[in-house]
Design a protein around this motif. Structure first.
Motif, PDB file in Angstrom:
ATOM      1  N   HIS A 204     -17.715  36.367  44.818  1.00  0.00           N
ATOM      2  CA  HIS A 204     -19.175  36.435  44.765  1.00  0.00           C
ATOM      3  C   HIS A 204     -19.791  35.342  45.643  1.00  0.00           C
ATOM      4  CE1 HIS A 204     -23.003  37.307  42.393  1.00  0.00           C
ATOM      5  NE2 HIS A 204     -23.321  36.226  43.092  1.00  0.00           N
ATOM      6  N   HIS A 208     -21.831  35.347  49.546  1.00  0.00           N
ATOM      7  CA  HIS A 208     -23.138  34.757  49.866  1.00  0.00           C
ATOM      8  C   HIS A 208     -23.124  34.088  51.239  1.00  0.00           C
ATOM      9  CE1 HIS A 208     -25.488  35.772  46.484  1.00  0.00           C
ATOM     10  NE2 HIS A 208     -24.786  35.101  45.589  1.00  0.00           N
ATOM     11  N   HIS A 214     -28.984  38.892  46.611  1.00  0.00           N
ATOM     12  CA  HIS A 214     -28.226  39.906  45.885  1.00  0.00           C
ATOM     13  C   HIS A 214     -28.680  41.306  46.317  1.00  0.00           C
ATOM     14  CE1 HIS A 214     -27.597  36.458  42.971  1.00  0.00           C
ATOM     15  NE2 HIS A 214     -26.389  36.790  43.366  1.00  0.00           N
ATOM     16  N   PHE A 218     -25.308  42.726  50.147  1.00  0.00           N
ATOM     17  CA  PHE A 218     -24.437  41.756  49.457  1.00  0.00           C
ATOM     18  C   PHE A 218     -23.414  42.498  48.592  1.00  0.00           C
ATOM     19  CE2 PHE A 218     -23.543  39.646  45.405  1.00  0.00           C
ATOM     20  CZ  PHE A 218     -22.938  38.479  45.836  1.00  0.00           C
TER      21      PHE A 218
HETATM   22 ZN   LIG Z   1     -25.032  35.280  43.615  1.00  0.00          ZN
END
Ligand SMILES: [Zn+2]
Length: 255
Positions: A204, A208, A214, A218
């Motif tokens: 995760h 980024h 988000h 993404f």
């Molecule tokens: Zn995040």
């Protein structure tokens, strides 16, 4: 002969028992007395240093626990409440189990170190429960650096993802973050989560680096690297429950 003071002994199963120290001029060595009326009394010679006495008794905690459990008249003396200092904990993220031993010394501070694989010794002013927790949290952060740095690198490199730096934190509300300069932060409490959730958080944060938000893009990246991303994301909601209260900074509060 008079009773000097009462002290708490933490048994191997985490429960505790109070005992009295009785100084006896006639006594040459340490003696343990168990009775329904007086509970557990440690009879000690007058010249024995109190710290030494406490550590001798603590070293016999296993044996004392068994004796008390097999002795009907005093079994009620053991509290049913768990002691605040952890005796053991698991780190599922690393498939590790640790036992914690406490050694009272004259030091004013408390430190935790690995004595042998699977065993941590917390030494110093260990009658200060919060200081023990803080020492274990510092240990956890050091342990997390060693474990999570290679884990992050091993996922990032083959994927061609470049981060500038890794910081290990003990944040209250975040499992990880990724700054605009490419600095990744990971929470040392991740080690209390199962491996697939730790991996999910690492992916995760790595994603980024590609998308700072988000957005759909993404999630497209994240699902590419971690096909089970959606179900893992759902499981993160309850993940805080796996963190023991001592590992939380401040008063042991869980989110
Ligand atoms: Zn995040």
């Amino acid at each position: 002969m008079k009773v000097r003071d009462r002290v708490e002994l933490v048994l191997p199963d985490g429960r505790t028992i109070d005992y009295a120290i009785q100084i006896s001029p006639k006594s040459r060595s340490l003696r343990l007395k168990l009775s329904a009326r007086d509970g557990m009394v440690v009879v000690a010679p007058p010249n024995l240093d109190r710290h030494k006495l406490l550590s001798i008794v603590a070293a016999k905690a296993d044996w004392i626990g068994e004796r008390i459990a097999s002795f009907d008249a005093v079994r009620h003396l053991i509290t049913t409440e768990l002691a605040a200092r952890p005796q053991a904990f698991d780190l599922p993220g690393l498939a590790e189990s640790w036992r914690v031993e406490y050694k009272l010394t004259r030091s004013r501070t408390v430190g935790a170190r690995i004595e042998q694989p699977g065993r941590i010794v917390v030494a110093g002013a260990v009658d200060d429960v919060e200081a023990c927790h803080a020492a274990l949290r510092r240990w956890l952060a050091r342990h997390a650096i060693m474990a999570l740095s290679p884990w992050l690198a091993n996922l990032a490199e083959p994927a061609g993802l470049r981060y500038s730096d890794l910081a290990i934190k003990n944040q209250r509300t975040r499992w990880g973050s990724c700054s605009t300069t490419g600095r990744i932060s990971l929470n040392c409490k991740l080690l209390f989560l199962p491996r697939d959730l730790v991996r999910y958080v690492i992916w995760h944060e790595l994603c980024h680096l590609l998308e700072p938000n988000h957005s759909d893009r993404f999630w497209m990246h994240l699902r590419h690297f971690e096909p089970a991303a959606d179900s893992l994301h759902g499981r993160m909601r309850d993940a805080w429950k796996a963190v023991p209260s001592w590992a939380q900074r401040g008063v042991g509060l869980l989110l």
